[in-house]
Design a protein around this motif. Structure first.
Motif, PDB file in Angstrom:
ATOM      1  N   PHE A 169      28.085 -42.183 -37.479  1.00  0.00           N
ATOM      2  CA  PHE A 169      29.379 -41.819 -38.046  1.00  0.00           C
ATOM      3  C   PHE A 169      30.379 -42.926 -37.745  1.00  0.00           C
ATOM      4  O   PHE A 169      30.472 -43.417 -36.617  1.00  0.00           O
ATOM      5  CB  PHE A 169      29.887 -40.503 -37.453  1.00  0.00           C
ATOM      6  N   ARG A 170      31.164 -43.274 -38.769  1.00  0.00           N
ATOM      7  CA  ARG A 170      32.190 -44.302 -38.598  1.00  0.00           C
ATOM      8  C   ARG A 170      33.513 -43.799 -39.167  1.00  0.00           C
ATOM      9  O   ARG A 170      33.551 -43.194 -40.246  1.00  0.00           O
ATOM     10  CB  ARG A 170      31.787 -45.607 -39.294  1.00  0.00           C
ATOM     11  N   GLN A 171      34.580 -44.072 -38.425  1.00  0.00           N
ATOM     12  CA  GLN A 171      35.913 -43.684 -38.889  1.00  0.00           C
ATOM     13  C   GLN A 171      36.594 -44.887 -39.518  1.00  0.00           C
ATOM     14  O   GLN A 171      36.560 -46.001 -38.971  1.00  0.00           O
ATOM     15  CB  GLN A 171      36.752 -43.171 -37.713  1.00  0.00           C
ATOM     16  N   GLY A 172      37.217 -44.664 -40.663  1.00  0.00           N
ATOM     17  CA  GLY A 172      37.970 -45.733 -41.305  1.00  0.00           C
ATOM     18  C   GLY A 172      37.909 -45.636 -42.812  1.00  0.00           C
ATOM     19  O   GLY A 172      37.347 -44.699 -43.383  1.00  0.00           O
ATOM     20  N   ASP A 173      38.510 -46.627 -43.446  1.00  0.00           N
ATOM     21  CA  ASP A 173      38.556 -46.730 -44.898  1.00  0.00           C
ATOM     22  C   ASP A 173      37.260 -47.378 -45.381  1.00  0.00           C
ATOM     23  O   ASP A 173      36.983 -48.537 -45.055  1.00  0.00           O
ATOM     24  CB  ASP A 173      39.770 -47.563 -45.288  1.00  0.00           C
ATOM     25  N   ALA A 174      36.478 -46.637 -46.139  1.00  0.00           N
ATOM     26  CA  ALA A 174      35.182 -47.164 -46.597  1.00  0.00           C
ATOM     27  C   ALA A 174      35.341 -48.418 -47.446  1.00  0.00           C
ATOM     28  O   ALA A 174      34.406 -49.224 -47.537  1.00  0.00           O
ATOM     29  CB  ALA A 174      34.439 -46.092 -47.393  1.00  0.00           C
ATOM     30  N   PHE A 175      36.512 -48.600 -48.054  1.00  0.00           N
ATOM     31  CA  PHE A 175      36.713 -49.774 -48.896  1.00  0.00           C
ATOM     32  C   PHE A 175      36.892 -51.053 -48.079  1.00  0.00           C
ATOM     33  O   PHE A 175      36.738 -52.149 -48.603  1.00  0.00           O
ATOM     34  CB  PHE A 175      37.926 -49.580 -49.808  1.00  0.00           C
ATOM     35  N   THR A 176      37.235 -50.914 -46.802  1.00  0.00           N
ATOM     36  CA  THR A 176      37.457 -52.102 -45.967  1.00  0.00           C
ATOM     37  C   THR A 176      36.469 -52.213 -44.814  1.00  0.00           C
ATOM     38  O   THR A 176      36.376 -53.276 -44.204  1.00  0.00           O
ATOM     39  CB  THR A 176      38.897 -52.101 -45.405  1.00  0.00           C
ATOM     40  N   LEU A 177      35.745 -51.143 -44.499  1.00  0.00           N
ATOM     41  CA  LEU A 177      34.741 -51.216 -43.443  1.00  0.00           C
ATOM     42  C   LEU A 177      33.596 -52.142 -43.848  1.00  0.00           C
ATOM     43  O   LEU A 177      33.272 -52.274 -45.036  1.00  0.00           O
ATOM     44  CB  LEU A 177      34.173 -49.822 -43.153  1.00  0.00           C
ATOM     45  N   ASP A 178      32.985 -52.764 -42.866  1.00  0.00           N
ATOM     46  CA  ASP A 178      31.825 -53.627 -43.102  1.00  0.00           C
ATOM     47  C   ASP A 178      30.579 -52.744 -43.130  1.00  0.00           C
ATOM     48  O   ASP A 178      29.961 -52.491 -42.094  1.00  0.00           O
ATOM     49  CB  ASP A 178      31.730 -54.682 -41.999  1.00  0.00           C
ATOM     50  N   LEU A 179      30.240 -52.275 -44.304  1.00  0.00           N
ATOM     51  CA  LEU A 179      29.084 -51.396 -44.467  1.00  0.00           C
ATOM     52  C   LEU A 179      27.886 -52.219 -44.916  1.00  0.00           C
ATOM     53  O   LEU A 179      27.989 -53.058 -45.808  1.00  0.00           O
ATOM     54  CB  LEU A 179      29.387 -50.300 -45.492  1.00  0.00           C
ATOM     55  N   ALA A 180      26.746 -51.950 -44.299  1.00  0.00           N
ATOM     56  CA  ALA A 180      25.554 -52.763 -44.529  1.00  0.00           C
ATOM     57  C   ALA A 180      24.632 -52.082 -45.531  1.00  0.00           C
ATOM     58  O   ALA A 180      23.747 -51.317 -45.152  1.00  0.00           O
ATOM     59  CB  ALA A 180      24.830 -53.012 -43.209  1.00  0.00           C
ATOM     60  N   GLY A 181      24.850 -52.345 -46.820  1.00  0.00           N
ATOM     61  CA  GLY A 181      23.933 -51.860 -47.821  1.00  0.00           C
ATOM     62  C   GLY A 181      22.686 -52.743 -47.869  1.00  0.00           C
ATOM     63  O   GLY A 181      22.514 -53.620 -47.015  1.00  0.00           O
ATOM     64  N   PRO A 182      21.799 -52.532 -48.834  1.00  0.00           N
ATOM     65  CA  PRO A 182      21.957 -51.538 -49.902  1.00  0.00           C
ATOM     66  C   PRO A 182      21.534 -50.140 -49.465  1.00  0.00           C
ATOM     67  O   PRO A 182      20.739 -49.972 -48.543  1.00  0.00           O
ATOM     68  CB  PRO A 182      21.030 -52.071 -50.996  1.00  0.00           C
TER      69      PRO A 182
END
Length: 228
Positions: free
Chosen positions: A105-118
């Protein structure tokens, strides 16, 4: 409000300031756990359950976008998905971590978080309809960056023409009023147009559930499943 926008990100951030931040509302909602609706907090969405049970979604990497207290993330993890889950509310994420510490779980704005897709699945239960119109641009960019080829975007959102549903106003009126009126309603055709780069698998009314049901469903919502 920012005086000058020099790029697209600056313009988007400036437009954000027209509308009140949703974070205080959701922090307050999840802070009072007795008041937070137990059904809404504990039961996975009926459409998500059916997609997995019917084999429309197979276990893989999943992003739960706007995860709240983790009800859908927990179901995905229990059915074999490797889950990342994101929410703007610190209170919701703290509760979710208590309930399922094994999930990222991560708190924050998904548009600016460093999310590791795909991701093989991006799941959104009621986040899209709370976005201001200009943030559809950010949403589409997130899907484009993070959704794997052959992956699925699944969501629930307010549907037009239903009782107890979201606003059905032109985008320009929302900016003039500086309010999202609790969320925006979309027709199935509008969803198809917004996500025209994806293949619609199913768009249907959510199936309303009786008291005591192990899954969540309300008939003022619609469920949509798209494939990349």
């Amino acid at each position: 409000m920012s005086r000058t926008a020099r790029d697209v990100d600056g313009l988007l951030r400036m437009l954000d300031e027209i509308f009140p931040s949703p974070q205080p509302f959701w922090d307050d909602f999840y802070a009072d756990r007795d008041r937070a609706v137990p059904f809404f907090v504990t039961s996975p969405d009926e459409n998500l359950v059916s997609y997995v049970d019917e084999g429309l979604l197979e276990p893989g990497r999943a992003l739960d976008f706007g995860c709240g207290a983790g009800r859908n993330a927990m179901h995905l993890a229990a059915t074999g998905f490797d889950v990342d889950a994101v929410d703007l509310s610190e209170t919701a994420i703290a509760w979710a971590r208590e309930r399922a510490p094994e999930i990222r779980f991560r708190q924050g704005d998904a548009f600016t978080l460093d999310l590791a897709g795909p991701y093989d699945l991006i799941y959104d239960s009621g986040c899209f309809h709370h976005l201001a119109p200009h943030r559809r641009i950010s949403y589409l960019d997130l899907v484009d960056r993070l959704l794997a080829p052959g992956g699925h975007l699944a969501m629930t959102c307010f549907v037009t023409g239903a009782d107890n549903t979201g606003a059905e106003l032109p985008d320009a009126d929302l900016y003039r009023q500086g309010a999202l009126h609790g969320g925006l309603a979309y027709s199935p055709d509008e969803l198809r147009a917004i996500f025209a780069h994806l293949t619609p698998v199913e768009i249907r009314p959510m199936r309303a559930q009786p008291p005591g049901s192990p899954v969540f469903g309300e008939d003022f919502l619609q469920a949509a499943l798209f494939r990349r």
